[in-house]
Structure formats: C-alpha cells, structure tokens
Motif scaffolding. Structure first.
Motif, PDB file in Angstrom:
ATOM      1  N   UNK A  77       0.973  -1.409  -0.130  1.00 14.63           N
ATOM      2  CA  UNK A  77       0.036  -0.280   0.347  1.00 14.63           C
ATOM      3  C   UNK A  77       0.678   1.017  -0.093  1.00 14.63           C
ATOM      4  N   UNK A  78       2.329   1.395   0.312  1.00  9.14           N
ATOM      5  CA  UNK A  78       3.014   2.608   0.374  1.00  9.14           C
ATOM      6  C   UNK A  78       2.591   3.261   1.156  1.00  9.14           C
ATOM      7  N   UNK A  79       2.590   2.945   2.554  1.00  8.38           N
ATOM      8  CA  UNK A  79       1.422   3.615   3.230  1.00  8.38           C
ATOM      9  C   UNK A  79       2.389   4.604   4.051  1.00  8.38           C
ATOM     10  N   UNK A  80       4.101   4.445   4.220  1.00  9.06           N
ATOM     11  CA  UNK A  80       4.553   5.292   4.532  1.00  9.06           C
ATOM     12  C   UNK A  80       4.877   6.647   3.447  1.00  9.06           C
ATOM     13  N   UNK A  81       5.077   6.188   2.753  1.00  8.95           N
ATOM     14  CA  UNK A  81       5.015   7.072   1.693  1.00  8.95           C
ATOM     15  C   UNK A  81       4.115   8.607   0.983  1.00  8.95           C
ATOM     16  N   UNK A  83       1.367   8.570   3.660  1.00 10.85           N
ATOM     17  CA  UNK A  83       1.321   9.126   4.768  1.00 10.85           C
ATOM     18  C   UNK A  83       2.321   9.550   5.104  1.00 10.85           C
ATOM     19  N   UNK A  84       2.941   9.808   4.230  1.00 13.99           N
ATOM     20  CA  UNK A  84       4.200  11.075   4.638  1.00 13.99           C
ATOM     21  C   UNK A  84       5.046  11.305   6.264  1.00 13.99           C
ATOM     22  N   UNK A  85       4.651   9.658   6.050  1.00 16.88           N
ATOM     23  CA  UNK A  85       5.512   9.559   7.992  1.00 16.88           C
ATOM     24  C   UNK A  85       7.261   9.944   8.060  1.00 16.88           C
ATOM     25  N   UNK A  86       7.977   9.545   9.082  1.00 18.28           N
ATOM     26  CA  UNK A  86       9.003   9.407   9.727  1.00 18.28           C
ATOM     27  C   UNK A  86       8.781   7.961   9.910  1.00 18.28           C
ATOM     28  N   UNK A  89       7.095   7.382  12.994  1.00 15.82           N
ATOM     29  CA  UNK A  89       6.416   7.391  13.175  1.00 15.82           C
ATOM     30  C   UNK A  89       5.679   5.624  12.408  1.00 15.82           C
ATOM     31  N   UNK A  90       6.152   5.222  11.248  1.00 10.53           N
ATOM     32  CA  UNK A  90       5.771   3.875  10.715  1.00 10.53           C
ATOM     33  C   UNK A  90       6.392   3.135  11.237  1.00 10.53           C
ATOM     34  N   UNK A  91       6.844   2.772  11.922  1.00  6.66           N
ATOM     35  CA  UNK A  91       7.630   1.927  12.998  1.00  6.66           C
ATOM     36  C   UNK A  91       7.138   0.953  14.094  1.00  6.66           C
ATOM     37  N   UNK A  92       5.581   2.422  14.822  1.00 11.48           N
ATOM     38  CA  UNK A  92       4.818   1.763  14.849  1.00 11.48           C
ATOM     39  C   UNK A  92       3.825   2.460  15.081  1.00 11.48           C
ATOM     40  N   UNK A  93       3.473   1.891  13.804  1.00 14.53           N
ATOM     41  CA  UNK A  93       2.064   1.283  13.211  1.00 14.53           C
ATOM     42  C   UNK A  93       1.820   0.223  14.107  1.00 14.53           C
ATOM     43  N   UNK A 145      -0.316   6.026  17.683  1.00 18.71           N
ATOM     44  CA  UNK A 145      -0.993   7.371  18.009  1.00 18.71           C
ATOM     45  C   UNK A 145      -1.399   8.266  17.632  1.00 18.71           C
ATOM     46  N   UNK A 146      -0.695   9.159  16.242  1.00 18.50           N
ATOM     47  CA  UNK A 146      -0.595   9.590  15.545  1.00 18.50           C
ATOM     48  C   UNK A 146      -1.654   9.197  14.243  1.00 18.50           C
ATOM     49  N   UNK A 147      -2.200   8.533  14.247  1.00 18.27           N
ATOM     50  CA  UNK A 147      -2.889   7.971  12.509  1.00 18.27           C
ATOM     51  C   UNK A 147      -3.988   7.400  13.047  1.00 18.27           C
ATOM     52  N   UNK A 148      -4.693   7.139  11.991  1.00 17.94           N
ATOM     53  CA  UNK A 148      -5.822   6.329  11.860  1.00 17.94           C
ATOM     54  C   UNK A 148      -5.569   5.646  10.081  1.00 17.94           C
TER      55      UNK A 148
END
Length: 694
Positions: A77-81, A83-86, A89-93, A145-148
């Motif tokens: 899904x290329x979720x990191x790109x 959602x423009x995550x660091x 942030x990506x590793x806390x998903x 904690x920041x994304x849904x």
C-alpha cells in the motif's frame, strides 16, 4: 483518542495491556476432558477518526499451507510514502482486522509487520462456489498514536484442480432388447466436478473399451455440461451374449487431469428371433402292424435358443400332409413330441407313411419349423437285429435301476471311444444287412472295417455344466422288407473336471463400520459359488495383501472382521480384494472387491478458529446492533458437527451483549465509551456431546 490495547495469551491466563495499566486475569487449572476446552476473549473497542484510506490486491492459490505469506500490507500500500511518515512514526504502526468477519478464519495480520498470512484451509469452492473469479475483500485498520488508516484488501484466490469428477452412482444397470437397430441410444447421467474454473471442470468423456458393441456420444450443452448417450454400434444377439459391462470415464482439464468412472451393466432382453430346431433333420421309425392304440412310434425333439414363451415349444401335425390317412392312424403329443399309434396299422409291401410335423414356439409372432417322420409298418413275422453295447473298462460303467450308466470325464478328448456295439441278425440276404444310428449328436457310431461291430465315440466336446447327462439310444436296423430294428438305451453321466473358477455373488461388496470399533467386529460376509462339483466346488476364502492387515476373514464362512480400530477422520474408505479359491487340482481363483465406509462418531470436540475474538463497535448506538459473528469448527460430520454458541454463565448478567446459538453477537443496550470502552468475557461452543469454552 483510542487506547492502544493488546491481547496476550500465556498458558491458561490472558493479559489485557494498555498504555496506562496492566491487569492479569488468571484462569485456574481445570480438569479439561480430552483437552477440548479452549479459552478466548472478546474485546470491543469504540472507533475513532479515520485519517486515510488505501487499497491493496494480492493473488494466492487455494489449499496452500497455514502461515503462507500472502503479502505485506505496508509495502504493497506504500503507506509510509502516502501518509508522509517518518521512520519513527512508521515503526509505531500496528495492523489488525477492522471488522470481525469470516476472513479472520482464513487469514492472519501480523500486528507489528503488516504481513498477511493464511491461517486456515483456503478452499476456493467453499468461499467462492461456482465463480470463475474469486475475490475476497476486507479492511485492515492501521493505527498509531498519530494515525488511523484503513487499508482495503482484495485477495484473488486462484483455483487448483483438487476435485475429481463424480457420477451420481458407481454402477448403472439398464437393458436393451436384442432387436434394437444399430444407432439406438440410451441416455446416461453426467458426472459433476466441484472445481470452480471451467478449465478444471469436466472436459471430456470416454468409454472403456472403446471398440466394443457400444460407443459413447458426449455433446456439450449450453450450460457447459454434457449430454451423454450410449449408442449401439453392432447388432445384439442375446443367444450369443446376454450381458455387457464397461466403464464410462470423465476427465477434467487439470494438469494432471483428474478422472472419475461409472460401471455400466446392460442386460440384453430376448426377442423371438430364433426358430425351433429339431435334433434330427429326418426321423425314421418302424412299428409292427396291429400295434395297440397308444404304442409309441418315435419321439421328435426340438429346441429354441430364445427364452420364456419365445422358447417354449409345442408340436402338431402340419396342415398339409401327402397322405390323407395320417390323422386317422397316428397322433402326436403337443408337449412331448411323442408320435403314437391311433388307428389300426396294416402291413403293406413297400408302404411307408411320410408325416410332416411342425414345432412352434409361443412368441407373439410364433416361429415354426418342420421335420419329416418316415414310419414303416413291419410284417409281424420278421426278425429284429440283436444289439449289445459293451462299455470299455476305463469308462466305469454300472447298472442302476436296470439301466446301464457310464461315466465319462468332461475333459475327455473328442473321438475318445467309450463303447463297442455288437449286432447279431440271424436273417440272411437283405434281411441280415445291418445299419446303426444314435439319438444324441454329441456322440457318433462307426462300423469297424473288419466288420466286427461298431465303435461308439465322443463327437463333440462334453461340458458337464451345460449338459450333465446324455440319454442315448442305439438303434440298429436291417435292410429287409419290411425293415426291422432293435434299440438299446443307456445313460452317459458326464463327470466333473475343475474347469470353472469360483464366482462371487457380487462383483463389489459395500460395507460400513462406525469408527472406534472393537477388534473382531463383523464387517461383512462374502459368498462365492462354483458350478463345478465335489472338491472342485469346495471354496476357501482369503484376503489379498491390499487389505494391509486391517481385516481378517474366516476361510470357511467368508465372514470379514475388523483387525484394527478405524478412525473416519484419518480415512473415510478402505478398498481391498477378497479371494475365493476352490480345492481342485490345480485350484482356480475368483476375486471380488470390498469397499468399507467408516461412519462418523462424535469423538471430536469443537475448536475455535482463533484463540480470541476482537470486535469494534461505535458508541451511542441503540440496543440489538450486530457486533460480529463467532466461528468454530468440528472435525466430525452431520449432526455431530453442528455447533451452538452461548455466553459463559458467569458473564450472563454482567455483559451488555447477547450471544445467539448461531454465533451472532449483538448489543443488549446502548453503549457509552466514556463509561466503559471495552468488555471482555468468555463464550462456549457446544456440539451434541463436547463443549469448547473460549
């Protein structure tokens, strides 16, 4: 904002962990009969806001092993790109199913990695019956904690050729009248194949053997199935062959191809297509003048290869006779064919009666055959020849009820001599010249070149199973005027040789047994017969090595017993061969097949598909709102696998939920997230005997 909640299973305890506190709920050790009690919990979380929606698509074949990787949701899904995550942030998903559904029975989402794995048997024919394209769709909740984020997942399940064509029955028995014309047809039921895609479904049919009396016409129907017609290729003749057996094979288009078969049995029914046949083309007989009424002159005999009324024969005088006095002087018995004296017979030089006799069967359109009897009335002053029959020593002859009986082995070669015939006639000239004939065409009589009598020998191969005995009349006559004759009657008993193998009463025996049986349980009894006699027909029963030691058989009675304890879940059917061996020298063997079906017994407890269930529901909804559905499985079959769900009794009065017997979970009242944001309780799955708690 929602709390980050995890369920951790440790032994018999369940830990519910969130960011503020950790609470341990321990379950005391219990006596778990057959280890059939499995614990799980239900977690209900009130949803927050969705910040982003994505979609991914995967392709996987059905029937892959558990824990097969379908794909990674984060990567696909290329979720990191998006959602423009660091990196932090990506590793806390965290990844989990958004809604409780049957997909959780089939797949598992790894919470930290986003790997999507198979978790159950992926049967395409069950999840997508009769569909060329099988798409499974569900949503995965990705949150921190920041994304849904909601990721819509689409999985295409590819078909494997994992089913065989199956006919409605293993054996089909039908019939055709022998008078059917070439090209006549019989319709057969087609086979079915549970595979979903057209290429893995049935592609062709064939008949084995394919060069016989019948051939198979298999034509496609508009719905993709087949019209199966059995077509008569060659004319039928019941008298030559009255039964046909062959197999129809159905093949699918898989690689390799799967096949199924049905045995077709065809009985050929009789039509009146044969004429009666007399055992002699011409009959001659002599009778003394002045013989009393009822004196037997001669007996005519005819046979008909047809059966039933088509083969029943009656005798009559032909309506056209060259001598108008036949009806006044003679009569014929319509049933036995015996010609007897009816009137006063007077000797006349050079006078004979030519009598035409009809043999007629009893078919709807009777067939009629005619023969001729030449009857000569003899002068009472003539001398008859004196006939003696001397049996050879090796024929083992004896006298029974004043009748000579001779025993001849059915395997005796043709032209074997069984007797010597001596004829004496004291007359001279033409009155002393002798000729002899026999009443049975299976034997012959020939005069010796030395002039010393006649030899009686076997003319055609004997068969005890077809004709166990022969009644033979040797008639010798002189050439005087009138011609005189004498007869000697004896009986030939055909003795048995071991030329027939035992034949089972059934080609295939079908039996059943309940799993968990005791050793020695009677499975079935087979029976064979042998048309030979004596030791040649004494049968002993044995099992072939394909029985694998799982069965035993009584060699005398044919009773088959279980030699092991059967488990239906391990093997549903067992096929093996039984042997019937006669006691001849050398012995002959017949075979039959036994197919044993293991019946189900309720010996398996229900099992939940997952260790715990987790549902989400929005707050402030009215009562009677569906939360989700529980799922469990049971390896038994039929009623033994029917499962009912309920809430564990200790939670019935405290939980705001209702559990229906089919596993449906609904709210009992309106929920308030700020008052209570999650609920955890136990559920129970019960079949007719065992209970599973989770």
């Amino acid at each position: 904002m929602e709390k980050n909640i995890r369920l951790i299973k440790t032994g018999y305890g369940i830990v519910i962990q969130d960011v503020h506190k950790v609470t341990h709920h321990s379950v005391s050790n219990m006596d778990l009969p057959l280890l059939s009690l499995i614990f799980a919990s239900i977690l209900v979380v009130i949803r927050g806001q969705v910040s982003l929606s994505l979609s991914v698509r995967f392709v996987i074949y059905e029937e892959v092993p558990n824990d097969t990787l379908v794909g990674n949701i984060a990567n696909e899904s290329r979720i990191r790109t998006r959602a423009n995550m660091t990196t932090e942030e990506f590793e806390t998903l965290r990844y989990e199913f958004l809604d409780q559904s049957s997909m959780e029975n089939l797949f598992t989402v790894k919470e930290r990695t986003g790997n999507l794995l198979t978790s159950g048997r992926l049967d395409r024919e069950k999840v997508c019956p009769f569909k060329e394209l099988c798409l499974l769709e569900f949503d995965v909740l990705v949150h921190s904690s920041l994304n849904v984020i909601i990721v819509s997942v689409e999985i295409e399940v590819m078909d494997k050729n994992d089913h065989f064509p199956i006919f409605p029955s293993k054996v089909v028995t039908t019939s055709m009248i022998e008078s059917f014309n070439n090209g006549s047809t019989l319709t057969l039921s087609e086979a079915t194949d549970l595979d979903s895609t057209s290429i893995n479904n049935i592609q062709s049919y064939e008949i084995i053997p394919n060069n016989g009396t019948f051939y198979l016409n298999a034509s496609r129907k508009q719905n993709g199935g087949f019209d199966l017609k059995l077509v008569l290729r060659q004319s039928l003749d019941r008298e030559i062959k009255d039964f046909y057996v062959f197999h129809i094979i159905a093949k699918d288009g898989g690689n390799p191809s799967n096949m199924g078969s049905v045995e077709v049995n065809i009985n050929v029914l009789d039509s009146n297509d044969n004429y009666p046949v007399f055992n002699q083309e011409f009959y001659t007989s002599n009778v003394k003048e002045g013989s009393v009424v009822g004196t037997t002159v001669v007996q005519v005999t005819a046979t008909d290869k047809d059966i039933g009324e088509n083969g029943q024969i009656s005798y009559r005088f032909s309506s056209r006779q060259t001598d108008p006095n036949v009806d006044q002087l003679f009569s014929i018995n319509s049933t036995s064919g015996v010609l007897s004296v009816k009137g006063n017979l007077v000797y006349e030089p050079n006078k004979s009666y030519k009598i035409y006799v009809d043999a007629m069967d009893q078919g709807e359109q009777p067939q009629v055959t005619q023969t001729t009897i030449l009857v000569t009335v003899l002068d009472a002053g003539n001398n008859k020849p004196n006939v003696r029959v001397n049996f050879l020593a090796q024929t083992n002859a004896e006298i029974i009820n004043n009748i000579s009986v001779v025993y001849v082995l059915e395997s005796s070669p043709q032209n074997s001599v069984i007797a010597h015939v001596t004829v004496d006639d004291t007359d001279s000239g033409q009155n002393g010249l002798i000729g002899c004939n026999l009443s049975d065409n299976s034997f012959s009589i020939k005069q010796l070149t030395s002039g010393k009598g006649y030899i009686l020998s076997i003319k055609t191969q004997l068969n005890r199973e077809q004709i166990p005995s022969h009644n033979i009349t040797v008639t010798c006559f002189d050439h005087g005027t009138p011609q005189l004759s004498s007869s000697v009657f004896f009986k030939v008993i055909v003795t048995d040789t071991n030329d027939n193998a035992p034949t089972f009463l059934k080609h295939t025996y079908f039996a059943s047994i309940e799993e968990g049986n005791v050793i020695g349980f009677i499975v079935d009894q087979v029976s064979a017969e042998d048309i030979d006699i004596g030791r040649n027909a004494k049968i002993m029963y044995y099992l072939d090595k394909d029985s694998g030691g799982k069965f035993a058989i009584n060699s005398n009675t044919g009773v088959i017993t279980a030699n092991t304890v059967f488990d239906r879940e391990s093997a549903l059917r067992h096929l093996f061969t039984v042997l019937a061996v006669d006691s001849g020298n050398p012995p002959m063997t017949g075979t039959a097949t036994v197919i044993l079906t293991v019946k189900d017994k309720n010996d398996n407890a229900p099992e939940f598909d997952v260790p715990s269930f987790q549902f989400f529901i929005t707050e402030n909804l009215p009562g009677d709102v569906s939360v989700g559905t529980l799922n469990a499985k049971d390896l038994d079959e039929g009623d033994n696998k029917k499962i009912s769900f309920s809430i564990s009794p200790e939670y019935e009065s405290t939980m705001p939920f209702v559990i229906y017997s089919d596993g449906l979970v609904k709210t009992a009242r309106e929920l308030d997230r700020e008052v209570h944001n999650k609920y955890k309780f136990n559920i129970v799955a019960t079949d007719h005997w065992y209970t599973c708690t989770q």
